[in-house]
Design an enzyme around this catalytic site. Structure first.
Site, PDB file in Angstrom:
ATOM      1  N   LYS A   1       0.842  -1.203   0.000  1.00 31.75           N
ATOM      2  CA  LYS A   1       0.000   0.000   0.000  1.00 31.75           C
ATOM      3  C   LYS A   1       0.875   1.251   0.000  1.00 31.75           C
ATOM      4  O   LYS A   1       0.652   2.189  -0.767  1.00 31.75           O
ATOM      5  CB  LYS A   1      -0.940  -0.011   1.221  1.00 31.75           C
ATOM      6  CG  LYS A   1      -2.071  -1.019   1.072  1.00 31.75           C
ATOM      7  CD  LYS A   1      -2.821  -1.268   2.373  1.00 31.75           C
ATOM      8  CE  LYS A   1      -3.841  -2.383   2.168  1.00 31.75           C
ATOM      9  NZ  LYS A   1      -4.532  -2.786   3.404  1.00 31.75           N
TER      10      LYS A   1
ATOM     11  N   GLN B   1      -4.494  -1.246   9.746  1.00 31.10           N
ATOM     12  CA  GLN B   1      -4.486  -2.572   9.131  1.00 31.10           C
ATOM     13  C   GLN B   1      -5.101  -3.610  10.076  1.00 31.10           C
ATOM     14  O   GLN B   1      -4.711  -3.707  11.242  1.00 31.10           O
ATOM     15  CB  GLN B   1      -3.031  -2.963   8.774  1.00 31.10           C
ATOM     16  CG  GLN B   1      -2.900  -4.273   8.045  1.00 31.10           C
ATOM     17  CD  GLN B   1      -3.511  -4.251   6.643  1.00 31.10           C
ATOM     18  OE1 GLN B   1      -3.360  -3.299   5.904  1.00 31.10           O
ATOM     19  NE2 GLN B   1      -4.222  -5.308   6.291  1.00 31.10           N
TER      20      GLN B   1
ATOM     21  N   ASP C   1     -10.847   3.139   4.345  1.00 30.61           N
ATOM     22  CA  ASP C   1     -11.273   1.734   4.250  1.00 30.61           C
ATOM     23  C   ASP C   1     -12.793   1.645   4.134  1.00 30.61           C
ATOM     24  O   ASP C   1     -13.329   0.595   3.763  1.00 30.61           O
ATOM     25  CB  ASP C   1     -10.823   0.962   5.496  1.00 30.61           C
ATOM     26  CG  ASP C   1      -9.617   0.073   5.226  1.00 30.61           C
ATOM     27  OD1 ASP C   1      -9.357  -0.230   4.052  1.00 30.61           O
ATOM     28  OD2 ASP C   1      -8.949  -0.307   6.201  1.00 30.61           O
TER      29      ASP C   1
END
Ligand code: NAP
Length: 286
Positions: free
Chosen positions: A53, A97, A120
């Site tokens: 990422k 994460q 997200d």
């Protein structure tokens, strides 16, 4: 033989769009869209995801800040970091994460992220907005799946889609997006009866169960479109290999279009994360 839905190629197109949006925001407003990625602990798969990422963000000309926290990090320390990032005007997107180590409360952390920076799309406000069909930051994996589906189907209206898996991060938002696109959606999960015949009736099957090669050729209507979200690590011939939730070779013989693993949904997810970050940055200009 099925058409291959090439996630690598398609993600490059999305990343080009991201890079030109980054150039525009820099040139027009002097803003460098910036993503903060927080990793707690040593989970090897998470380390790879975070590395990819951050790498892709840099390649797209974006800012990225990586926070690697000790496995023993407390809820208080993590909340404090999120609060600091929420208040930092140089940070436009925040990603914590998952999964977190078991002593940390994921729901609490997700709810503590500013919904405007929740790239997200997991914050309850963004989840609710998506369910209500309102503009929101949409979870990256299902967003990527929709771009892949639109490669094959210009019009998804009236198609019957079966989503296998009902997680908050993939299955449920996938259902919402397919509904928004006027599909008729069936959600299947581990308690679904006769899942094979449900899938066999579908024009579109999205497999997100986390079960190696669960979906076989006899689950698929000839000509149907199959999107494989699954990522399962296996040992084959002494080597570690990734396979999806779909038995790729036999299903390719039946399906009309299929996404591979690797090189399918994975790269699309990262591209959509960066797309969300530029969207978040643009909205924060106002
Ligand atoms: P998850 O939270 O474990 O959810 C799995 C879902 O599949 C659950 O709803 C479960 O049903 C259902 N399921 C499990 N076994 C099943 C079976 N035999 N038949 C039908 N349904 C079954 O997983 P997730 O986070 O959604 O991830 C799913 C897969 O996608 C994993 O392999 C993950 O690694 C992968 N993934 C890939 C990406 C990417 O970028 N490519 C992103 C996210 C996830 P119940 O609810 O009844 O338990």
């Amino acid at each position: 033989m099925a058409q291959l839905i090439d996630g690598k190629q398609l993600s490059n197109q999305v990343l080009q769009k991201v890079a030109s949006e980054v150039d525009y925001l820099k040139g027009e407003y002097g803003v460098v869209p910036t993503l903060a990625v927080v990793l707690v602990g040593e989970d090897p798969a998470s380390q790879v995801y975070v590395r990819n990422k951050v790498k892709r963000a840099k390649e797209a000309g974006m800012g990225s800040i990586e926070y690697r926290l000790d496995t023993e990090t407390t809820q208080g320390d993590l909340n404090q970091l999120v609060a600091q990032l929420n208040n930092d005007p140089q940070v436009h997107g925040i990603l914590v994460q998952l999964p977190l180590p078991p002593h940390l409360d994921e729901d609490e952390v997700i709810a503590s992220i500013d919904p405007a920076k929740d790239v997200d799309g997991f914050h309850p406000l963004n989840v609710g907005a998506l369910a209500a069909g309102q503009a929101s930051l949409v979870p990256c994996t299902p967003q990527g799946c929709m771009i892949m589906l639109r490669q094959v189907h210009q019009d998804l209206s009236g198609k019957h889609a079966v989503v296998v898996g009902r997680s908050n991060i993939v299955g449920k938002p996938m259902m919402a997006l397919l509904l928004q696109a006027d599909c008729t959606v069936t959600m299947a999960h581990s308690r679904t009866r006769d899942i094979e015949s449900l899938c066999r009736n579908a024009d579109i099957v999205v497999a997100a169960a986390g079960r190696k090669e669960l979906v076989n050729a006899d689950w698929i209507k000839p000509g149907a479109t199959v999107i494989d979200v699954g990522i399962n690590a296996i040992e084959a011939d002494g080597k570690r290999k990734l396979v999806g939730d779909v038995a790729f070779a036999p299903v390719s013989e039946t399906a009309g279009a299929i996404s591979p693993v690797p090189g399918g949904v994975g790269p699309m997810t990262i591209a959509c994360l960066l797309l969300n970050t530029t969207r978040a940055a643009r909205r924060q200009l106002a």
